[in-house]
Design an enzyme around this catalytic site. Structure first.
Site, PDB file in Angstrom:
ATOM      1  N   GLY A 339      37.945  22.929  17.276  1.00 30.71           N
ATOM      2  CA  GLY A 339      39.119  23.109  16.402  1.00 30.71           C
ATOM      3  C   GLY A 339      39.138  24.496  15.781  1.00 30.71           C
ATOM      4  CD  GLU A 363      28.691  41.370  41.166  1.00 33.21           C
ATOM      5  OE1 GLU A 363      28.353  40.941  42.269  1.00 33.21           O
ATOM      6  OE2 GLU A 363      27.910  41.575  40.236  1.00 33.21           O
ATOM      7  CB  THR A 365      40.027  39.698  41.083  1.00 32.51           C
ATOM      8  OG1 THR A 365      40.647  39.831  42.370  1.00 32.51           O
ATOM      9  CG2 THR A 365      39.990  41.057  40.392  1.00 32.51           C
ATOM     10  CB  SER A 366      40.229  34.521  40.860  1.00 34.20           C
ATOM     11  OG  SER A 366      39.305  34.219  39.847  1.00 34.20           O
TER      12      SER A 366
HETATM   13  C1  LIG Z   1      32.642  44.593  32.424  1.00 29.17           C
HETATM   14  C2  LIG Z   1      32.801  45.055  33.847  1.00 29.17           C
HETATM   15  C3  LIG Z   1      31.680  45.383  34.594  1.00 29.17           C
HETATM   16  C4  LIG Z   1      31.818  45.881  35.907  1.00 29.17           C
HETATM   17  N1  LIG Z   1      30.697  46.309  36.587  1.00 29.17           N
HETATM   18  C5  LIG Z   1      30.854  46.963  37.779  1.00 29.17           C
HETATM   19  C6  LIG Z   1      29.723  47.592  38.414  1.00 29.17           C
HETATM   20  O1  LIG Z   1      28.587  47.513  37.956  1.00 29.17           O
HETATM   21  N2  LIG Z   1      29.949  48.290  39.566  1.00 29.17           N
HETATM   22  C7  LIG Z   1      31.196  48.411  40.119  1.00 29.17           C
HETATM   23  O2  LIG Z   1      31.318  49.068  41.148  1.00 29.17           O
HETATM   24  N3  LIG Z   1      32.272  47.812  39.541  1.00 29.17           N
HETATM   25  C8  LIG Z   1      32.138  47.109  38.378  1.00 29.17           C
HETATM   26  N4  LIG Z   1      33.231  46.532  37.762  1.00 29.17           N
HETATM   27  C9  LIG Z   1      34.551  46.684  38.379  1.00 29.17           C
HETATM   28  C10 LIG Z   1      35.127  45.393  38.939  1.00 29.17           C
HETATM   29  O3  LIG Z   1      34.433  45.000  40.092  1.00 29.17           O
HETATM   30  C11 LIG Z   1      36.636  45.654  39.177  1.00 29.17           C
HETATM   31  O4  LIG Z   1      37.239  45.727  37.895  1.00 29.17           O
HETATM   32  C12 LIG Z   1      37.281  44.571  40.015  1.00 29.17           C
HETATM   33  O5  LIG Z   1      36.800  44.618  41.332  1.00 29.17           O
HETATM   34  C13 LIG Z   1      38.817  44.700  40.043  1.00 29.17           C
HETATM   35  O6  LIG Z   1      39.243  45.992  40.305  1.00 29.17           O
HETATM   36  P1  LIG Z   1      40.355  46.669  39.338  1.00 29.17           P
HETATM   37  O7  LIG Z   1      39.853  46.514  37.943  1.00 29.17           O
HETATM   38  O8  LIG Z   1      40.639  48.038  39.819  1.00 29.17           O
HETATM   39  O9  LIG Z   1      41.640  45.759  39.478  1.00 29.17           O
HETATM   40  P2  LIG Z   1      42.850  45.869  40.631  1.00 29.17           P
HETATM   41  O10 LIG Z   1      42.168  45.984  41.934  1.00 29.17           O
HETATM   42  O11 LIG Z   1      43.738  46.966  40.185  1.00 29.17           O
HETATM   43  O12 LIG Z   1      43.503  44.493  40.474  1.00 29.17           O
HETATM   44  C14 LIG Z   1      44.460  44.165  39.457  1.00 29.17           C
HETATM   45  C15 LIG Z   1      45.010  42.774  39.781  1.00 29.17           C
HETATM   46  O13 LIG Z   1      45.677  42.793  41.060  1.00 29.17           O
HETATM   47  C16 LIG Z   1      45.107  41.812  41.899  1.00 29.17           C
HETATM   48  N5  LIG Z   1      45.118  42.282  43.289  1.00 29.17           N
HETATM   49  C17 LIG Z   1      44.682  43.470  43.784  1.00 29.17           C
HETATM   50  N6  LIG Z   1      44.852  43.522  45.106  1.00 29.17           N
HETATM   51  C18 LIG Z   1      45.423  42.337  45.477  1.00 29.17           C
HETATM   52  C19 LIG Z   1      45.827  41.771  46.719  1.00 29.17           C
HETATM   53  N7  LIG Z   1      45.703  42.429  47.879  1.00 29.17           N
HETATM   54  N8  LIG Z   1      46.388  40.526  46.709  1.00 29.17           N
HETATM   55  C20 LIG Z   1      46.515  39.852  45.550  1.00 29.17           C
HETATM   56  N9  LIG Z   1      46.127  40.314  44.342  1.00 29.17           N
HETATM   57  C21 LIG Z   1      45.586  41.548  44.305  1.00 29.17           C
HETATM   58  C22 LIG Z   1      43.684  41.630  41.383  1.00 29.17           C
HETATM   59  O14 LIG Z   1      43.139  40.394  41.794  1.00 29.17           O
HETATM   60  C23 LIG Z   1      43.904  41.715  39.884  1.00 29.17           C
HETATM   61  O15 LIG Z   1      44.364  40.487  39.399  1.00 29.17           O
HETATM   62  C24 LIG Z   1      33.107  45.981  36.487  1.00 29.17           C
HETATM   63  C25 LIG Z   1      34.232  45.602  35.745  1.00 29.17           C
HETATM   64  C26 LIG Z   1      34.096  45.157  34.440  1.00 29.17           C
HETATM   65  C27 LIG Z   1      35.339  44.801  33.668  1.00 29.17           C
END
Ligand SMILES: Cc1cc2nc3c(=O)[nH]c(=O)nc-3n(C[C@H](O)[C@H](O)[C@H](O)COP(=O)(O)OP(=O)(O)OC[C@H]3O[C@@H](n4cnc5c(N)ncnc54)[C@H](O)[C@@H]3O)c2cc1C
Length: 379
Positions: A339, A363, A365-366
């Site tokens: 709550g 690593e 996204t979903s």
């Molecule tokens: C706290 C933290 C720690 C991290 N640590 C590391 C690390 O140690 N080393 C490292 O290399 N990276 C690291 N990352 C990076 C992380 O892996 C990326 O943030 C992640 O892979 C998403 O990339 P982006 O943020 O550029 O999002 P984007 O790629 O710009 O995505 C934005 C949105 O669009 C969606 N999207 C993108 N392409 C498609 C598609 N083709 N179809 C449907 N949906 C799509 C994504 O799912 C997301 O919802 C870290 C991130 C955070 C926040």
């Protein structure tokens, strides 16, 4: 087929559960507020032999299996997500690429100090314009007078402020697309290398997340990791293992949130009785327990497949996807069961809720996990 942990796995669970309760949990809220990095905890984990747990004894590791690694991540995350991600990244992103693709000399030079816990491991793939589309890497490495000269930037990199070197990707031949990306081990104190730790995050406050700027950073020929042009494939393989770590983190955070909710539901009285007497609350707790159990089995199965030397890409993506989305839902319900108090920092489920969100992003996204699974099932 059986579902029991081995004697060694059970011992590791007990050791880390006790350690996490005694040493990690007490300061977790304070570190969340102050953003203090848990350096002392990692020195202690090194003394317990955990910093090289799944790597060969030859390089100072513990020769343990991936299930044991998942158990450690799970138990640390059960009380502190920041400690969990730091450990998971150290092993599965920092040590793993060197273990998988390094030469004997590189392993002696770079994996051994990681296993001893002399510094933390990190991995630089993501760039400002190359996240989910990691093949869009813009950082370049040019071969010049027997040296590779690297320029570019990386973002959101875990642990880099506490790493003496890390593996990164860079384009070595743009004409070859993803087959023109290579991996290098780069010292973080090299001239031209800047690590910036300025992010203001939603959660995981005491984990270290950094930007890397590389301006004409020189590394030797011996610092190429694996085969020239294979960097992209190597990092994708590394991420398969990393997803087991994120799945284990999700199971741990969800377990912590569930236990706090069960305890609160028994103690809190409304309408003259404990919340746990209301069927609506019982059903929430029953669903939490069931979904955590399912996610844990998925994570351990992916880890087990990896330990058998079998293909585990699909199972690791499924485990990461299911566990991270499960964790977010469990933390949401944990706040609900608490709550108004759940909305306050005092009861900790608020911290778990914020920490959990990263698991659906890092690593892969979903959405990316669903893309990986779709490819694996032949779409
Ligand atoms: C706290 C933290 C720690 C991290 N640590 C590391 C690390 O140690 N080393 C490292 O290399 N990276 C690291 N990352 C990076 C992380 O892996 C990326 O943030 C992640 O892979 C998403 O990339 P982006 O943020 O550029 O999002 P984007 O790629 O710009 O995505 C934005 C949105 O669009 C969606 N999207 C993108 N392409 C498609 C598609 N083709 N179809 C449907 N949906 C799509 C994504 O799912 C997301 O919802 C870290 C991130 C955070 C926040």
């Amino acid at each position: 087929m059986h579902f029991d942990l081995t004697k060694e796995q059970s011992m590791i669970r007990k050791l880390i559960r006790d350690f996490a309760e005694a040493e990690v949990a007490p300061g977790a809220d304070h570190r969340d507020r102050t953003r203090e990095f848990p350096k002392k905890i990692f020195n202690q984990l090194a003394e317990l032999g955990m910093m090289g747990l799944p790597f060969p004894e030859q390089y100072g590791g513990g020769d343990a299996d991936t299930i044991s690694f998942a158990i450690v991540v799970e138990e640390l995350s059960r009380v502190c997500g920041s400690t969990g991600i730091t450990y998971s990244a150290h092993i599965s992103l920092g040590g793993a690429p060197i273990h998988l693709f390094g030469t004997h000399e590189q392993k002696e030079k770079y994996l051994t100090p990681l296993c001893k816990g002399e510094y933390l491991g990190a991995f630089g793939l993501t760039e400002p314009n190359a996240g989910s589309d990691a093949g869009g890497t813009q950082t370049t490495a040019t071969f010049n007078e027997n040296k590779w000269v690297i320029s570019g930037s990386k973002c959101f990199i875990t642990n880099a402020s506490y790493a003496k070197n890390l593996a990164i990707t860079a384009v070595t031949d743009r004409s070859k697309g993803i087959n023109g990306i290579s991996a290098f081990i780069v010292p973080t104190d090299a001239p031209g290398f800047t690590v910036i730790s300025n992010y203001e995050k939603m959660g995981l406050h005491s984990s270290n997340t950094t930007e890397l700027v590389l301006e004409n950073v020189s590394v030797s020929e011996n610092d190429l990791l694996g085969v020239e042009g294979n960097g992209f494939k190597q990092f994708l393989a590394t991420l398969d293992g990393g997803r087991i770590g994120i799945g284990a983190m999700a199971v741990g955070i969800a377990q912590g949130a569930y236990e706090k909710s069960l305890q609160y539901a028994k103690e809190r009285k409304q309408f003259g009785q404990s919340l746990s007497n209301f069927q609506a609350i019982q059903f929430k707790l029953a669903d939490m327990a069931m979904n955590i159990e399912l996610a844990r089995n998925m994570v351990y199965k992916a880890a087990w497949l990896k330990d058998q030397g079998r293909i585990f890409k699909k199972e690791a993506a499924m485990a990461k996807l299911y566990a991270s989305e499960m964790c977010m839902k469990v933390c949401d319900q944990a706040v609900q069961i608490h709550g108004g108090y759940g909305y306050m920092k005092e009861y900790q489920v608020e911290r778990f809720f914020r920490d959990a969100k990263l698991l659906e992003i890092g690593e892969g996204t979903s959405e990316v996990q669903r893309m990986v699974i779709a490819r694996q099932i032949g779409c």
